[in-house]
Design a protein around this motif. Structure first.
Motif, PDB file in Angstrom:
ATOM      1  N   GLY A 134      34.217  56.855  33.178  1.00  0.00           N
ATOM      2  CA  GLY A 134      34.351  57.060  34.786  1.00  0.00           C
ATOM      3  C   GLY A 134      33.703  56.022  36.123  1.00  0.00           C
ATOM      4  N   THR A 135      34.059  54.951  35.701  1.00  0.00           N
ATOM      5  CA  THR A 135      33.474  54.475  36.594  1.00  0.00           C
ATOM      6  C   THR A 135      34.416  52.472  36.270  1.00  0.00           C
ATOM      7  N   LEU A 136      34.249  52.127  37.713  1.00  0.00           N
ATOM      8  CA  LEU A 136      35.925  51.385  38.200  1.00  0.00           C
ATOM      9  C   LEU A 136      34.479  50.050  38.236  1.00  0.00           C
ATOM     10  N   PRO A 137      35.810  49.244  37.412  1.00  0.00           N
ATOM     11  CA  PRO A 137      34.831  47.442  37.169  1.00  0.00           C
ATOM     12  C   PRO A 137      35.125  47.216  38.541  1.00  0.00           C
ATOM     13  N   ILE A 138      33.866  45.856  38.793  1.00  0.00           N
ATOM     14  CA  ILE A 138      33.789  45.516  39.927  1.00  0.00           C
ATOM     15  C   ILE A 138      35.089  43.974  40.201  1.00  0.00           C
ATOM     16  N   GLN A 139      36.010  43.842  39.496  1.00  0.00           N
ATOM     17  CA  GLN A 139      36.484  43.286  39.423  1.00  0.00           C
ATOM     18  C   GLN A 139      37.564  44.029  40.515  1.00  0.00           C
ATOM     19  N   ASN A 140      37.889  45.429  39.539  1.00  0.00           N
ATOM     20  CA  ASN A 140      39.115  46.004  39.370  1.00  0.00           C
ATOM     21  C   ASN A 140      38.416  46.433  40.843  1.00  0.00           C
ATOM     22  N   PHE A 141      37.673  47.165  41.585  1.00  0.00           N
ATOM     23  CA  PHE A 141      37.733  47.263  42.848  1.00  0.00           C
ATOM     24  C   PHE A 141      37.778  45.617  43.671  1.00  0.00           C
ATOM     25  N   VAL A 142      37.266  45.238  43.343  1.00  0.00           N
ATOM     26  CA  VAL A 142      37.617  43.971  44.712  1.00  0.00           C
ATOM     27  C   VAL A 142      38.959  42.795  44.766  1.00  0.00           C
TER      28      VAL A 142
END
Length: 266
Positions: A134-142
């Motif tokens: 249920g988390t969004l990886p950092i790079q996906n977010f950026v």
């Protein structure tokens, strides 16, 4: 039961005060490193964003204002259900790190709300953390923010519930996205209690203030965007402001809500 509740409340107040003390050295409420540009208050963020909204209505849709400055935008990084329940007018929904649901239980590799900080304590989350939890990886977010706002000088004002996730999201954008004008909305959407002062120091023991003057000190007496600040919020969902990879998780076919000065809590 009442005794246990009192202990829990006092413990929470002490945690909030400790966070406030940490802010004296870091600028944010949770003692995190600051890699982003700076803090900004809820009121100032709305003043700048709403002024640009008015300019846009008067002069048409342009990326810059009349002085050539990039228009600031608010990125709401709270979970999808939090955004749906109420968000700043015109804010984009980009949930980080938790897309939906609640954080996992903390362990010796996580901080107190369950975020793994073992790889990058400056940002607070594992770079390769799988979205299966249920988390969004950092790079996906950026990467997603870059797809919307490729200009690295774009003013990005980051908001969460109390100023915790927003700090880490702002750090991620500065560190991995090289954004130069990211600011953390200090109070958050809900905010935290305010306390009475004796001179220059908080009264001891801590005394939470009745901010809305209704005779009761409770969850409504917080200093965030939708509470003490009383800034405009809405429940209306605009598809162009939602997180497109997970659009199916939003009730986009639901009847649009109305603008209000306070929406449902977290």
């Amino acid at each position: 039961m009442k005794h246990s509740l009192t202990i829990a409340i006092l413990s929470a107040l002490g945690t909030c005060y400790a966070a406030a003390a940490a802010a004296e050295n870091t600028g944010n409420r949770y003692g995190y490193p600051v890699l982003y540009h700076s803090e900004i208050s809820s009121a100032r963020a709305w003043l700048e964003v709403s002024q640009d909204r008015r300019n846009e209505q008067e002069a048409g849709d342009h990326d810059d204002d009349e002085h050539g400055r990039k228009k600031p935008v608010i990125l709401d990084v709270r979970r999808i259900e939090e955004y749906v329940a109420g968000h700043p007018v015109g804010a984009y929904s980009i949930p980080f790190p938790h897309v939906t649901g609640s954080p996992s239980e903390a362990n010796d590799q996580t901080d107190y709300i369950g975020y793994d900080i073992s790889v990058d304590p400056e940002v607070g989350f594992l770079l390769d953390q799988s979205a299966k939890d249920g988390t969004l990886p950092i790079q996906n977010f950026v990467d997603y923010v870059e797809s919307l706002f490729p200009d690295k000088d774009q003013p990005l004002y980051i908001l969460c519930a109390t100023g915790h996730r927003s700090v880490q999201a702002a750090n991620a954008l500065a560190k991995y996205g090289n954004y130069t004008n990211v600011r953390n909305i200090w109070e958050g959407y809900n905010g935290q209690p305010k306390y009475a002062y004796t001179g220059a120091t908080p009264t001891q023991p801590l005394v939470a203030l009745d901010l809305n003057n209704d005779g009761v000190v409770n969850g409504d007496d917080r200093d965030g965007w939708a509470f003490y600040q009383g800034l405009p919020t809405e429940t209306k969902l605009q598809k162009n402001k939602l997180y497109r990879p997970l659009l199916s998780l939003y009730p986009v076919k639901a009847k649009p809500g109305h603008k209000s000065k306070r929406d449902a809590d977290d």
